[in-house]
Design an enzyme around this catalytic site. Structure first.
Site, PDB file in Angstrom:
ATOM      1  CB  SER A 155      -0.904   0.007   1.238  1.00 36.87           C
ATOM      2  OG  SER A 155      -0.114  -0.018   2.422  1.00 36.87           O
ATOM      3  CG  HIS A 213      -3.493  -1.565  -1.496  1.00 39.45           C
ATOM      4  ND1 HIS A 213      -4.061  -0.384  -1.089  1.00 39.45           N
ATOM      5  CD2 HIS A 213      -3.224  -2.265  -0.358  1.00 39.45           C
ATOM      6  CE1 HIS A 213      -4.134  -0.363   0.220  1.00 39.45           C
ATOM      7  NE2 HIS A 213      -3.637  -1.493   0.688  1.00 39.45           N
ATOM      8  CD  GLU A 255      -5.862   2.141  -3.595  1.00 41.79           C
ATOM      9  OE1 GLU A 255      -6.352   3.255  -3.370  1.00 41.79           O
ATOM     10  OE2 GLU A 255      -4.799   1.742  -3.070  1.00 41.79           O
ATOM     11  CG  ASN A 303      -3.615   3.521   2.079  1.00 38.90           C
ATOM     12  OD1 ASN A 303      -4.631   3.358   2.739  1.00 38.90           O
ATOM     13  ND2 ASN A 303      -2.733   2.569   1.903  1.00 38.90           N
TER      14      ASN A 303
END
Length: 211
Positions: free
Chosen positions: A44, A65, A77, A116
Site C-alpha cells: 500500500s 492493493h 487498487e 490511502n
C-alpha cells in the site's frame, strides 16, 4: 516459495512493507515463476517501479492493493505504473472481478495510491488534534463516524490495520526522501515503542485486553 510459485499464473506478494525485503522476494519470484506469470505486490506504500527492475519481466510487475481485512473489504487498487503493460493491468483488473472484488484502476503511480492518500490526510489531522489536546481518541473517532459517515474512525481503523505498519511505512518513506515531515507522529512512535500495535497485541489506541 518455490512450491507456491513454480506453476503460478499470477503471484501476489504480501510481505512486510520494507523495500529491500520485497526486492529480494521479487528477484526470487522472477527466477521461480513461469515466464508468463504476472507478479503483483500488495504493498500500500511502495510502488512497483521500485521493485520491477530486479526482474526480467517489468511489464508484468504491478501493485494490486487489497484493502485490509482482505476477506471482508471489497476494494482493490490496481496500479498501472509507467512500466506496466495494458495487458497486465487488464488481467489484474479482471482477476479482481472474478474474485468478487471491486477494482479501481490507478492510471499513474503516486505514492499511497488513491484511498490511502485520503486516509493519511485524515489520520495526520486526527493525530495532531490528539497531541494538541483538542479532543480525545474516542471523540475524534465519533466525529468521523457520526458526522462524516465513516464506518470507523481513524484511530479504530489504525488499530485494525496495525500501528506497527503505520510506523514502518512512515520510516521507509523518511529513509527514501529524507523529509522529516514524513516521520511518524510522536504518539505513533510512543505506541510502537511500547509494543501497542492495536487489536493484534490487545492494546493500541484502544484497550482490547478484556475482550
Amino acid at each position: 516459495l518455490e512450491e507456491a510459485a513454480r506453476d503460478a499464473d499470477f503471484v501476489i506478494e504480501a510481505a512486510v512493507e520494507v523495500l529491500d525485503v520485497k526486492r529480494r522476494i521479487f528477484a526470487d519470484l522472477d527466477r521461480i515463476a513461469p515466464d508468463h506469470a504476472i507478479l503483483a505486490t500488495n504493498s500500500s506504500a511502495l510502488v512497483s517501479s521500485l521493485i520491477a527492475d530486479v526482474t526480467n519481466r517489468p511489464s508484468k510487475v504491478l501493485n494490486t492493493h487489497y484493502f485490509n481485512p482482505a476477506l471482508v473489504m471489497k476494494l482493490v487498487e490496481v496500479v498501472k505504473g509507467p512500466h506496466v503493460s495494458d495487458e497486465t493491468a487488464e488481467i489484474a483488473y479482471q482477476l479482481c472481478e472474478k474474485l468478487d472484488k471491486v477494482p479501481v484502476l490507478i492510471k499513474k503511480e503516486v505514492e499511497g495510491f488513491l484511498l490511502n492518500r485520503i486516509f493519511r490526510a485524515i489520520s495526520r489531522e486526527a493525530q495532531w488534534m490528539l497531541e494538541m489536546g483538542v479532543a480525545s481518541v474516542e471523540d475524534i473517532d465519533k466525529a468521523c463516524v457520526y458526522g462524516a459517515g465513516h464506518p470507523m474512525g481513524p484511530f479504530r481503523l489504525n488499530d485494525l490495520t496495525g500501528i506497527d505498519l503505520t510506523y514502518t511505512m512512515a520510516m521507509e518513506k523518511f529513509r527514501a526522501t529524507g523529509d522529516r515531515a514524513e516521520l511518524p507522529s510522536p504518539s505513533v512512535v510512543e505506541k510502537y515503542v511500547l509494543g501497542h500495535y492495536g487489536e493484534k497485541t490487545g492494546k493500541g489506541w484502544y484497550d482490547y485486553s478484556e475482550k
